[in-house]
Design a protein around this motif. Structure first.
Motif, PDB file in Angstrom:
ATOM      1  N   ASP A  68      -6.145  -1.891  -7.375  1.00  0.00           N
ATOM      2  CA  ASP A  68      -6.811  -0.055  -7.349  1.00  0.00           C
ATOM      3  C   ASP A  68      -5.925  -0.261  -5.733  1.00  0.00           C
ATOM      4  OD1 ASP A  68      -7.094   2.749  -7.428  1.00  0.00           O
ATOM      5  OD2 ASP A  68      -9.791   2.284  -7.857  1.00  0.00           O
ATOM      6  N   ILE A  69      -5.157   0.960  -5.098  1.00  0.00           N
ATOM      7  CA  ILE A  69      -4.644   1.072  -4.283  1.00  0.00           C
ATOM      8  C   ILE A  69      -4.426   2.317  -3.240  1.00  0.00           C
ATOM      9  CG2 ILE A  69      -2.307   0.628  -5.080  1.00  0.00           C
ATOM     10  CD1 ILE A  69      -1.433  -0.758  -2.520  1.00  0.00           C
ATOM     11  N   ASP A  70      -5.023   2.627  -2.679  1.00  0.00           N
ATOM     12  CA  ASP A  70      -4.943   3.930  -2.004  1.00  0.00           C
ATOM     13  C   ASP A  70      -3.476   3.817  -0.933  1.00  0.00           C
ATOM     14  OD1 ASP A  70      -6.732   5.645  -1.714  1.00  0.00           O
ATOM     15  OD2 ASP A  70      -7.915   4.402  -0.081  1.00  0.00           O
ATOM     16  N   ALA A  71      -1.980   5.335  -1.420  1.00  0.00           N
ATOM     17  CA  ALA A  71      -1.377   5.374  -0.948  1.00  0.00           C
ATOM     18  C   ALA A  71      -1.128   7.017  -1.324  1.00  0.00           C
ATOM     19  CB  ALA A  71      -0.309   4.309  -1.136  1.00  0.00           C
ATOM     20  N   ARG A  72      -0.158   7.428  -0.240  1.00  0.00           N
ATOM     21  CA  ARG A  72       0.513   8.402  -0.570  1.00  0.00           C
ATOM     22  C   ARG A  72       1.521   8.816  -1.492  1.00  0.00           C
ATOM     23  NH1 ARG A  72       2.842   8.792   5.637  1.00  0.00           N
ATOM     24  NH2 ARG A  72       2.647   6.509   5.138  1.00  0.00           N
ATOM     25  N   ASN A  73       1.950   7.618  -1.727  1.00  0.00           N
ATOM     26  CA  ASN A  73       3.134   7.888  -3.392  1.00  0.00           C
ATOM     27  C   ASN A  73       2.981   6.399  -3.718  1.00  0.00           C
ATOM     28  OD1 ASN A  73       5.098   6.575  -1.855  1.00  0.00           O
ATOM     29  ND2 ASN A  73       5.306   8.565  -0.625  1.00  0.00           N
ATOM     30  N   LYS A  74       4.191   6.462  -5.152  1.00  0.00           N
ATOM     31  CA  LYS A  74       4.163   5.197  -5.896  1.00  0.00           C
ATOM     32  C   LYS A  74       4.559   3.910  -5.033  1.00  0.00           C
ATOM     33  CE  LYS A  74       2.116   5.984 -10.322  1.00  0.00           C
ATOM     34  NZ  LYS A  74       2.171   6.453 -11.600  1.00  0.00           N
ATOM     35  N   ASP A  75       6.073   4.625  -4.440  1.00  0.00           N
ATOM     36  CA  ASP A  75       7.043   3.979  -3.573  1.00  0.00           C
ATOM     37  C   ASP A  75       5.766   3.358  -2.407  1.00  0.00           C
ATOM     38  OD1 ASP A  75       8.952   4.636  -5.703  1.00  0.00           O
ATOM     39  OD2 ASP A  75       9.870   6.533  -3.607  1.00  0.00           O
ATOM     40  N   GLU A  76       5.267   4.008  -1.917  1.00  0.00           N
ATOM     41  CA  GLU A  76       4.477   3.303  -0.562  1.00  0.00           C
ATOM     42  C   GLU A  76       3.645   2.101  -1.016  1.00  0.00           C
ATOM     43  OE1 GLU A  76       3.663   5.965   2.895  1.00  0.00           O
ATOM     44  OE2 GLU A  76       1.154   4.831   2.067  1.00  0.00           O
ATOM     45  N   ALA A  77       3.370   2.640  -2.205  1.00  0.00           N
ATOM     46  CA  ALA A  77       1.989   1.560  -2.871  1.00  0.00           C
ATOM     47  C   ALA A  77       3.044   0.373  -3.545  1.00  0.00           C
ATOM     48  CB  ALA A  77       1.476   1.938  -4.346  1.00  0.00           C
ATOM     49  N   GLU A  78       4.293   0.483  -4.078  1.00  0.00           N
ATOM     50  CA  GLU A  78       4.993  -0.199  -4.965  1.00  0.00           C
ATOM     51  C   GLU A  78       5.231  -1.411  -4.078  1.00  0.00           C
ATOM     52  OE1 GLU A  78       6.946   0.558  -8.163  1.00  0.00           O
ATOM     53  OE2 GLU A  78       8.623  -0.245  -8.818  1.00  0.00           O
ATOM     54  N   GLU A  79       5.662  -0.849  -2.735  1.00  0.00           N
ATOM     55  CA  GLU A  79       6.108  -2.033  -1.446  1.00  0.00           C
ATOM     56  C   GLU A  79       5.008  -3.056  -0.780  1.00  0.00           C
ATOM     57  OE1 GLU A  79       8.828  -2.559  -0.036  1.00  0.00           O
ATOM     58  OE2 GLU A  79       9.489  -1.467  -1.770  1.00  0.00           O
ATOM     59  N   GLU A  80       4.028  -2.170  -0.935  1.00  0.00           N
ATOM     60  CA  GLU A  80       2.805  -3.285  -0.263  1.00  0.00           C
ATOM     61  C   GLU A  80       2.336  -3.666  -1.581  1.00  0.00           C
ATOM     62  OE1 GLU A  80      -1.301  -1.521   2.279  1.00  0.00           O
ATOM     63  OE2 GLU A  80      -0.070  -0.289   1.506  1.00  0.00           O
ATOM     64  N   LEU A  81       2.100  -4.004  -2.940  1.00  0.00           N
ATOM     65  CA  LEU A  81       2.258  -4.693  -3.775  1.00  0.00           C
ATOM     66  C   LEU A  81       3.418  -5.831  -3.826  1.00  0.00           C
ATOM     67  CD1 LEU A  81       0.909  -2.157  -6.609  1.00  0.00           C
ATOM     68  CD2 LEU A  81      -0.441  -3.569  -6.258  1.00  0.00           C
ATOM     69  N   LYS A  82       3.668  -5.430  -3.477  1.00  0.00           N
ATOM     70  CA  LYS A  82       5.150  -6.301  -3.641  1.00  0.00           C
ATOM     71  C   LYS A  82       5.401  -7.690  -2.758  1.00  0.00           C
ATOM     72  CE  LYS A  82       9.321  -4.534  -6.464  1.00  0.00           C
ATOM     73  NZ  LYS A  82      10.714  -3.109  -5.220  1.00  0.00           N
ATOM     74  N   ALA A  83       4.942  -6.985  -1.567  1.00  0.00           N
ATOM     75  CA  ALA A  83       4.205  -7.757   0.165  1.00  0.00           C
ATOM     76  C   ALA A  83       3.290  -8.816  -0.373  1.00  0.00           C
ATOM     77  CB  ALA A  83       3.706  -7.122   0.984  1.00  0.00           C
ATOM     78  N   MET A  84       2.089  -7.904  -1.283  1.00  0.00           N
ATOM     79  CA  MET A  84       1.539  -8.997  -1.579  1.00  0.00           C
ATOM     80  C   MET A  84       1.263 -10.397  -2.306  1.00  0.00           C
ATOM     81  SD  MET A  84      -1.840  -6.489  -2.865  1.00  0.00           S
ATOM     82  CE  MET A  84      -2.012  -4.480  -2.026  1.00  0.00           C
ATOM     83  N   CYS A  85       2.282  -9.825  -3.758  1.00  0.00           N
ATOM     84  CA  CYS A  85       2.938 -11.055  -4.871  1.00  0.00           C
ATOM     85  C   CYS A  85       3.128 -11.752  -3.378  1.00  0.00           C
ATOM     86  CB  CYS A  85       4.115 -10.696  -5.672  1.00  0.00           C
ATOM     87  SG  CYS A  85       3.282  -9.148  -6.697  1.00  0.00           S
ATOM     88  N   GLU A  86       4.252 -11.950  -2.410  1.00  0.00           N
ATOM     89  CA  GLU A  86       5.224 -12.215  -1.384  1.00  0.00           C
ATOM     90  C   GLU A  86       4.244 -13.216  -1.267  1.00  0.00           C
ATOM     91  OE1 GLU A  86       8.438  -9.558  -0.923  1.00  0.00           O
ATOM     92  OE2 GLU A  86       9.122 -10.092  -2.821  1.00  0.00           O
ATOM     93  N   LYS A  87       3.288 -12.511  -0.208  1.00  0.00           N
ATOM     94  CA  LYS A  87       2.461 -13.339   0.780  1.00  0.00           C
ATOM     95  C   LYS A  87       1.052 -13.529  -0.356  1.00  0.00           C
ATOM     96  CE  LYS A  87       3.181 -10.480   4.707  1.00  0.00           C
ATOM     97  NZ  LYS A  87       1.874  -9.191   5.372  1.00  0.00           N
TER      98      LYS A  87
END
Lengths: 80, 80
Positions: free
Chosen positions: A45-64
């Motif tokens: 569950d993530i706070d973000a302004r829009n899905k694109d922004e959230a998806e970028e962040e989720l991708k970074a989480m996966c990679e890190k």
């Protein structure tokens, strides 16, 4: 926003947990089982302004943290 | 036929793995993460005459082996 992050093994990587589960199911009489593979899902569950922004962040989480890029791949699916 | 069998914790059951993942993500700087919960997925390839028959069998697998009914619930989703 809620997303399911699927962490699965890349093609060709051994999945001993899936293999063991298949054997156990067959021993229990489920002879129609052809294969079992295991996938890990993080429901985030993530706070973000829009899905694109959230998806970028989720991708970074996966990679890190969430996925090991040597043996795993990831996929993001929106729940809501 | 291929199905994803989702094994998730029932409401109110502690999810220490999800909690630890949330903490680790926040420590890495992902401050927008509100919650993380973990779900286990077994991707099962099964031979059956039709989906109803296969679904019955998958339910039996969950009840006999894959899920712990005290703390977990399951959901079946068809992949193909």
């Amino acid at each position: 926003m809620k997303a399911d992050v699927f962490i699965e093994l890349k093609e060709g990587v051994a999945d001993p947990e899936g293999e063991a589960t298949k054997k156990a199911l067959r021993l229990l009489g489920f002879k129609n089982v052809k294969s079992v593979s295991t996938v890990k899902v993080f429901r985030i569950d993530i706070d973000a302004r829009n899905k694109d922004e959230a998806e970028e962040e989720l991708k970074a989480m996966c990679e890190k943290l969430l996925a090991n890029p040597v043996i795993q791949k990831y996929k993001i699916e929106w729940v809501e």
